[in-house]
Write a protein that holds these residues in place. Structure first.
Motif, PDB file in Angstrom:
ATOM      1  N   ALA A  13      48.976  21.379  27.320  1.00 23.23           N
ATOM      2  CA  ALA A  13      47.666  21.450  27.287  1.00 23.23           C
ATOM      3  C   ALA A  13      47.071  21.813  28.247  1.00 23.23           C
ATOM      4  CB  ALA A  13      47.354  20.220  27.033  1.00 23.23           C
ATOM      5  N   ALA A  14      45.942  22.804  27.235  1.00 20.06           N
ATOM      6  CA  ALA A  14      45.168  23.589  28.901  1.00 20.06           C
ATOM      7  C   ALA A  14      43.578  23.220  28.520  1.00 20.06           C
ATOM      8  CB  ALA A  14      45.861  25.213  28.496  1.00 20.06           C
ATOM      9  N   LEU A  15      43.004  23.369  29.111  1.00 20.17           N
ATOM     10  CA  LEU A  15      41.297  23.625  28.736  1.00 20.17           C
ATOM     11  C   LEU A  15      40.865  24.911  28.007  1.00 20.17           C
ATOM     12  CD1 LEU A  15      39.550  22.682  32.831  1.00 20.17           C
ATOM     13  CD2 LEU A  15      40.576  21.255  30.978  1.00 20.17           C
ATOM     14  N   ALA A  16      39.805  24.176  26.996  1.00 16.38           N
ATOM     15  CA  ALA A  16      40.221  24.757  26.224  1.00 16.38           C
ATOM     16  C   ALA A  16      38.007  25.774  26.469  1.00 16.38           C
ATOM     17  CB  ALA A  16      38.873  24.257  24.931  1.00 16.38           C
ATOM     18  N   LEU A 287      39.681  30.463  19.212  1.00 15.93           N
ATOM     19  CA  LEU A 287      39.203  30.082  20.499  1.00 15.93           C
ATOM     20  C   LEU A 287      38.893  29.132  21.015  1.00 15.93           C
ATOM     21  CD1 LEU A 287      36.170  32.646  20.053  1.00 15.93           C
ATOM     22  CD2 LEU A 287      38.126  33.159  20.715  1.00 15.93           C
ATOM     23  N   THR A 288      38.880  27.471  20.866  1.00 19.35           N
ATOM     24  CA  THR A 288      38.973  26.406  21.764  1.00 19.35           C
ATOM     25  C   THR A 288      41.196  26.295  22.490  1.00 19.35           C
ATOM     26  OG1 THR A 288      39.861  25.548  19.581  1.00 19.35           O
ATOM     27  CG2 THR A 288      37.500  25.362  19.531  1.00 19.35           C
ATOM     28  N   HIS A 289      41.543  27.029  22.023  1.00 19.51           N
ATOM     29  CA  HIS A 289      43.135  27.337  22.256  1.00 19.51           C
ATOM     30  C   HIS A 289      43.020  28.639  22.572  1.00 19.51           C
ATOM     31  CE1 HIS A 289      42.096  23.744  19.749  1.00 19.51           C
ATOM     32  NE2 HIS A 289      43.873  23.686  20.221  1.00 19.51           N
ATOM     33  N   VAL A 290      42.460  29.459  23.625  1.00 18.83           N
ATOM     34  CA  VAL A 290      42.586  30.316  23.634  1.00 18.83           C
ATOM     35  C   VAL A 290      44.113  30.590  24.996  1.00 18.83           C
ATOM     36  CG1 VAL A 290      41.272  32.392  25.189  1.00 18.83           C
ATOM     37  CG2 VAL A 290      40.061  31.773  23.350  1.00 18.83           C
ATOM     38  N   SER A 291      43.127  29.312  26.023  1.00 24.36           N
ATOM     39  CA  SER A 291      44.861  29.659  26.834  1.00 24.36           C
ATOM     40  C   SER A 291      45.891  28.703  26.958  1.00 24.36           C
ATOM     41  CB  SER A 291      43.811  28.361  27.980  1.00 24.36           C
ATOM     42  OG  SER A 291      44.552  28.282  28.931  1.00 24.36           O
TER      43      SER A 291
END
Length: 307
Positions: A13-16, A287-291
Motif C-alpha cells: 500500500a502507498a499513500l493516496a 486518483l486516490t491510488h496513483v502511487s
C-alpha cells in the motif's frame, strides 16, 4: 483464475494522492530533434481535426489514452501524469472535440478515437508504445488492441467496461435514457445519474469548455457526440476479447460505483495474456491510488520490455 496463464501483481500500500483539476498552462513545446518527440504542450493536425497534446517525463514511451468528454484530459489527469512521468515519457492528448482539440466532422466513437491515436503516432514517428487508460480511455484501448495491435506494446486498463453488460443495473438504466434522448435528438443531457443535467450544471460545463476549447460554439454538438457514443458503446463481446494478443494489465476493484467486480473478472479472464492488480477500496476515479497503480505499471511494463 488460471495461475499458469496469468498472475496477479501484488504491491504494498502507498499513500493516496489527492484528486483535483489542474489548469492548462500556456506553454510552447520545445523543438524536438529529428526522431524525438517534442516536449510540453503542442498541436498536431490529425485526419480532419487539430489535436492538443502534451509530452512530459523521461523513460519508455507511455501513451495515456484519454476519454470522450468536454473538459481537457491534459488538465484533469495531471496528478496521474505527474506520477507516471517519473518513470515514463508520457504522451497525453485531448480526443476530437475535447478540451483543446478541434472537433472535425462525423461521429465520435471509441473506434474512431483509436484510429485517431494511430494517426497521431504516425505523425510523431511512433511505431509502438505502452498504453494506459481509465474508463473511456480503456474503452478506446480495447479498440486499439483489436484493430491496431501492432502499435501496442502493452495496455493497462483501469475502470474499463467492455460493453453495457459490464455496468451496474442502475447505470444500464441511465444509459437507456441517454439512448432515448439520442433518438429524440433532445436537449436532455445526463451525467451518470438518471436525472438530466440542470441548466445550471450545463452552464458551468459550457463555461469550462469555453475556457479551453478553440471553438466553444460547438459545445452542444460535442455533447451530442458524447451522448451518441455513451448511449451505444462500448460494445465489445467477451468472445472478441479473446483475440487480444498483447500483454494487458487489468486494474480490478471491488468498490467501483459503476462496474461490478464480476465484470472486471470477466474482462481479465477473457484476455489471454492478462495480468491484474486488485484494490478492494478503489472507486471509479483512480486518483486516490496513483502511487500503487504507477508501481504496478512500472513492474508490468518492465517485464514486457525485458522479453
Amino acid at each position: 483464475m488460471d495461475c499458469s496463464r496469468r498472475k496477479v501483481l501484488q504491491l504494498p500500500a502507498a499513500l493516496a494522492l489527492s484528486a483535483g483539476l489542474v489548469g492548462i498552462q500556456a506553454a510552447r513545446a520545445e523543438k524536438a530533434a529529428p526522431g524525438e518527440l517534442p516536449s510540453g504542450e503542442f498541436h498536431v493536425d490529425v485526419d480532419d481535426f487539430r489535436m492538443f497534446c502534451q509530452v512530459q517525463g523521461e523513460g519508455p514511451l507511455l501513451i495515456h489514452q484519454t476519454g470522450i468528454w468536454t473538459y481537457s484530459s491534459v488538465a484533469t489527469l495531471a496528478p496521474m501524469n505527474e506520477a507516471l512521468a517519473k518513470h515514463f515519457t508520457v504522451l497525453t492528448m485531448d480526443c476530437r472535440g475535447q478540451g483543446g482539440s478541434t472537433l472535425g466532422n462525423g461521429p465520435t466513437t471509441y473506434s474512431r478515437a483509436a484510429a485517431d491515436t494511430a494517426r497521431l503516432m504516425d505523425k510523431l514517428g511512433i511505431d509502438d508504445a505502452h498504453f494506459f487508460g481509465v474508463s473511456d480511455g480503456g474503452c478506446i484501448q480495447l479498440e486499439l488492441l483489436l484493430d491496431f495491435e501492432e502499435r501496442v506494446r502493452s495496455s493497462t486498463l483501469c475502470g474499463t467496461p467492455y460493453s453495457h453488460d459490464a455496468y451496474t443495473p442502475q447505470l444500464q438504466a441511465t444509459f437507456k435514457k441517454w439512448h432515448a434522448a439520442m433518438l429524440a435528438d433532445s436537449d436532455d443531457f445526463y451525467g451518470l445519474t438518471d436525472e438530466p443535467h440542470t441548466p445550471e450544471v450545463l452552464a458551468a460545463m459550457r463555461d469550462n469548455y469555453a475556457a479551453v476549447s478553440p471553438h466553444p460554439e460547438k459545445f452542444i454538438e460535442v455533447l451530442k457526440g458524447q451522448r451518441r457514443c455513451w448511449a451505444t458503446e462500448p460494445d465489445v463481446s467477451l468472445r472478441r476479447l479473446t483475440a487480444i494478443k498483447r500483454p494487458v494489465l487489468v486494474v480490478n476493484s471491488a468498490s467501483d460505483e459503476y462496474i461490478p467486480k464480476a465484470a472486471f473478472d470477466a474482462l481479465e479472464n477473457a484476455i489471454p495474456a492478462s495480468q491484474s492488480i486488485y484494490f478492494d477500496d478503489m472507486k471509479h476515479n483512480p486518483l486516490t491510488h496513483v502511487s500503487q497503480i504507477t508501481q504496478a505499471m512500472v513492474k508490468f511494463t518492465g517485464g514486457v520490455d525485458d522479453r
